[in-house]
Design a protein around this motif. Structure first.
Motif, PDB file in Angstrom:
ATOM      1  N   ALA A  20      24.441  -4.508 -39.453  1.00 40.62           N
ATOM      2  CA  ALA A  20      25.090  -5.404 -40.418  1.00 40.62           C
ATOM      3  C   ALA A  20      26.561  -5.604 -40.070  1.00 40.62           C
ATOM      4  N   VAL A  21      27.255  -4.515 -39.795  1.00 40.73           N
ATOM      5  CA  VAL A  21      28.673  -4.601 -39.448  1.00 40.73           C
ATOM      6  C   VAL A  21      28.850  -5.321 -38.114  1.00 40.73           C
ATOM      7  N   GLN A  22      28.024  -4.969 -37.144  1.00 41.62           N
ATOM      8  CA  GLN A  22      28.177  -5.541 -35.809  1.00 41.62           C
ATOM      9  C   GLN A  22      27.872  -7.035 -35.753  1.00 41.62           C
ATOM     10  N   CYS A  23      27.008  -7.518 -36.619  1.00 43.04           N
ATOM     11  CA  CYS A  23      26.671  -8.952 -36.586  1.00 43.04           C
ATOM     12  C   CYS A  23      27.687  -9.805 -37.334  1.00 43.04           C
ATOM     13  N   GLY A  24      28.574  -9.169 -38.114  1.00 47.38           N
ATOM     14  CA  GLY A  24      29.639  -9.922 -38.763  1.00 47.38           C
ATOM     15  C   GLY A  24      29.537 -10.072 -40.260  1.00 47.38           C
ATOM     16  N   ILE A  25      28.466  -9.533 -40.894  1.00 45.22           N
ATOM     17  CA  ILE A  25      28.392  -9.667 -42.359  1.00 45.22           C
ATOM     18  C   ILE A  25      29.151  -8.542 -43.047  1.00 45.22           C
ATOM     19  N   GLY A  26      29.591  -7.547 -42.287  1.00 42.97           N
ATOM     20  CA  GLY A  26      30.396  -6.471 -42.852  1.00 42.97           C
ATOM     21  C   GLY A  26      29.543  -5.380 -43.468  1.00 42.97           C
ATOM     22  N   LEU A  27      30.139  -4.604 -44.350  1.00 41.85           N
ATOM     23  CA  LEU A  27      29.476  -3.471 -44.993  1.00 41.85           C
ATOM     24  C   LEU A  27      28.398  -3.987 -45.943  1.00 41.85           C
ATOM     25  N   ASN A  28      27.159  -3.684 -45.632  1.00 45.78           N
ATOM     26  CA  ASN A  28      26.019  -4.289 -46.326  1.00 45.78           C
ATOM     27  C   ASN A  28      25.654  -3.502 -47.585  1.00 45.78           C
ATOM     28  N   PHE A  29      26.296  -3.850 -48.691  1.00 51.19           N
ATOM     29  CA  PHE A  29      25.947  -3.221 -49.961  1.00 51.19           C
ATOM     30  C   PHE A  29      24.584  -3.693 -50.458  1.00 51.19           C
ATOM     31  N   GLY A  30      24.041  -4.698 -49.812  1.00 51.91           N
ATOM     32  CA  GLY A  30      22.761  -5.259 -50.241  1.00 51.91           C
ATOM     33  C   GLY A  30      21.559  -4.624 -49.578  1.00 51.91           C
ATOM     34  N   ILE A  31      21.688  -3.396 -49.016  1.00 51.16           N
ATOM     35  CA  ILE A  31      20.510  -2.773 -48.411  1.00 51.16           C
ATOM     36  C   ILE A  31      19.442  -2.462 -49.455  1.00 51.16           C
TER      37      ILE A  31
ATOM     38  N   LYS B  86      20.496  -7.537 -24.389  1.00 50.80           N
ATOM     39  CA  LYS B  86      21.162  -8.836 -24.318  1.00 50.80           C
ATOM     40  C   LYS B  86      21.382  -9.415 -25.713  1.00 50.80           C
ATOM     41  N   THR B  87      20.349  -9.304 -26.569  1.00 43.91           N
ATOM     42  CA  THR B  87      20.475  -9.810 -27.942  1.00 43.91           C
ATOM     43  C   THR B  87      21.506  -9.011 -28.724  1.00 43.91           C
ATOM     44  N   GLY B  88      21.474  -7.675 -28.570  1.00 47.23           N
ATOM     45  CA  GLY B  88      22.427  -6.838 -29.283  1.00 47.23           C
ATOM     46  C   GLY B  88      23.860  -7.113 -28.875  1.00 47.23           C
ATOM     47  N   ALA B  89      24.082  -7.316 -27.566  1.00 46.18           N
ATOM     48  CA  ALA B  89      25.433  -7.634 -27.090  1.00 46.18           C
ATOM     49  C   ALA B  89      25.899  -8.977 -27.631  1.00 46.18           C
ATOM     50  N   ALA B  90      24.987  -9.962 -27.656  1.00 44.60           N
ATOM     51  CA  ALA B  90      25.337 -11.281 -28.204  1.00 44.60           C
ATOM     52  C   ALA B  90      25.638 -11.185 -29.694  1.00 44.60           C
ATOM     53  N   MET B  91      24.889 -10.346 -30.383  1.00 42.23           N
ATOM     54  CA  MET B  91      25.107 -10.158 -31.812  1.00 42.23           C
ATOM     55  C   MET B  91      26.477  -9.539 -32.082  1.00 42.23           C
ATOM     56  N   SER B  92      26.836  -8.535 -31.306  1.00 42.60           N
ATOM     57  CA  SER B  92      28.147  -7.898 -31.459  1.00 42.60           C
ATOM     58  C   SER B  92      29.272  -8.868 -31.142  1.00 42.60           C
TER      59      SER B  92
END
Length: 366
Positions: A61-72, A230-236
């Motif tokens: 959640a943090v790495q993709c840009g939505i930040g701290l995911n209180f909505g888990i 590759k997907t994880g790096a692109a996500m970060s």
């Protein structure tokens, strides 16, 4: 010398140093009062494995840009539904599975619950990600609102869902799920008890829940491998600098969807790991604050609102659960009034959460 100290503080992180120091203080205090430290250490290790997967949900959640995911809580609901369905179907009681070995039947039950929870939370997480893509810049507010809202909605749903098992519904009511669902007949403690062993030390015996820790480490390894794909790096990259990522041909919205969905799915797995460890599932308002405790764990582990790593999960969860396991017994020695135990638990846990959130910055501490 002063520069060296500042360098260490900057690298380790002030919150981690303070929380770690508080943990050691509690440990020495407990030792001074003659408490069974080995039993407490065993409890800390057990809680580390039980809560760790929920905290791990923060990394994508943090790495993709939505930040701290209180909505888990969205994913937690999916996991709870998976666990309820397994109990309704009596998977762990099937004679063909029990004939192999009772522990085998329990593992089949918990793994089926995980699969069902993953399927449900994948759909939930995708819809959740679509929502977050429409509210860029306000993710923390929206995730907090969504996290509380799904719990409120499920408070209604738990009373009308068509489950029939006597283990699930209120006795004599015929409908409506219980507040607390026992897992004694399904998969209670299956991970904790698998390959469990004890280490005899001069000060006592430490119990190691091998199966639980191996599952937790496996989840950490899978997320670590994904983040290096590759997907994880692109996500970060999309989370770190959306404009540059977009210019590089990365579909930022799609990466945010993947990260949000993955976070939701991990939360679904996490709640089942947590529940089997305690031997019961809590419905209604039980999961309400789990998003906050997971956020606090990764923050005191060294994460920030823009970067989180597996090491932050491992360190932060251990410190957070260590303080929770030590705090109440130590405080009860000073304040023996039994009615204050729950109040003190809330003060300690919420105090850590508030402190961790107050230390959130825009840059990673590592």
């Amino acid at each position: 010398m002063r520069d060296n100290v500042k360098g260490v503080v900057r690298q380790v992180g002030l919150p981690r140093i303070i929380i770690g120091g508080f943990f050691l203080l509690l440990l020495f205090t407990a030792s001074g009062f003659g408490m069974d430290l080995m039993q407490i250490v065993s409890d800390i290790i057990r809680r580390w494995g039980m809560y760790g997967v929920l905290a791990l949900a923060m990394v994508p959640a943090v790495q993709c840009g939505i930040g701290l995911n209180f909505g888990i809580s969205m994913g937690i609901v999916g996991g709870l539904l998976g666990g309820l369905i397994v109990i309704e179907w009596k998977i762990a009681e099937m004679p063909s599975l029990v004939a192999v070995h009772p522990l085998f039947a329990m593992w089949v039950a918990v793994l089926i619950a995980i699969v069902i929870g993953v399927v449900l939370s994948t759909g939930i997480g995708w819809l959740y990600g679509l929502l977050l893509n429409r509210v860029k810049g306000s993710e923390m507010t929206v995730t907090t609102y969504v996290g509380f809202s799904i719990i409120a909605f499920m408070n209604i749903a738990w009373t009308i869902l068509p489950f029939k098992s006597g283990e699930l519904i209120f006795p004599n009511a015929g409908e409506g799920l219980r507040n607390t669902i026992s897992l004694a007949s399904s998969y209670s403690g299956v991970m904790n008890n698998t390959l469990k062993f004890s280490i005899n030390l001069p000060f006592g015996k430490v119990e190691i829940p091998t199966g639980l820790l191996l599952f937790f480490f496996l989840m950490c390894l899978l997320v670590w491998l994904f983040m290096r794909s590759k997907t994880g790096a692109a996500m970060s990259a999309a989370g770190a600098n959306p404009m540059f990522a977009q210019a590089s041909g990365i579909n930022v919205n799609r990466m945010r969807l993947i990260g949000t969905t993955l976070s939701t799915v991990i939360a679904a797995v996490g709640i089942l790991v947590y529940a089997q460890g305690f031997g019961f599932m809590q419905l209604y308002n039980g999961p309400m604050m789990m998003g906050f405790t997971s956020v606090a764990a990764v923050l005191i582990g060294g994460a920030s609102a823009t970067r989180a790593k597996i090491s932050h999960v491992l360190i932060g969860t251990f410190l957070y659960q260590g303080i929770m396991a030590l705090g109440l017994p130590v405080i009860n020695l000073f304040i023996p009034e039994g009615n204050l135990s729950e109040v003190m638990r809330l003060i300690i846990s919420n105090g850590i959460i508030i402190y961790a959130l107050a230390q959130t910055g825009g840059e990673s501490r590592d």
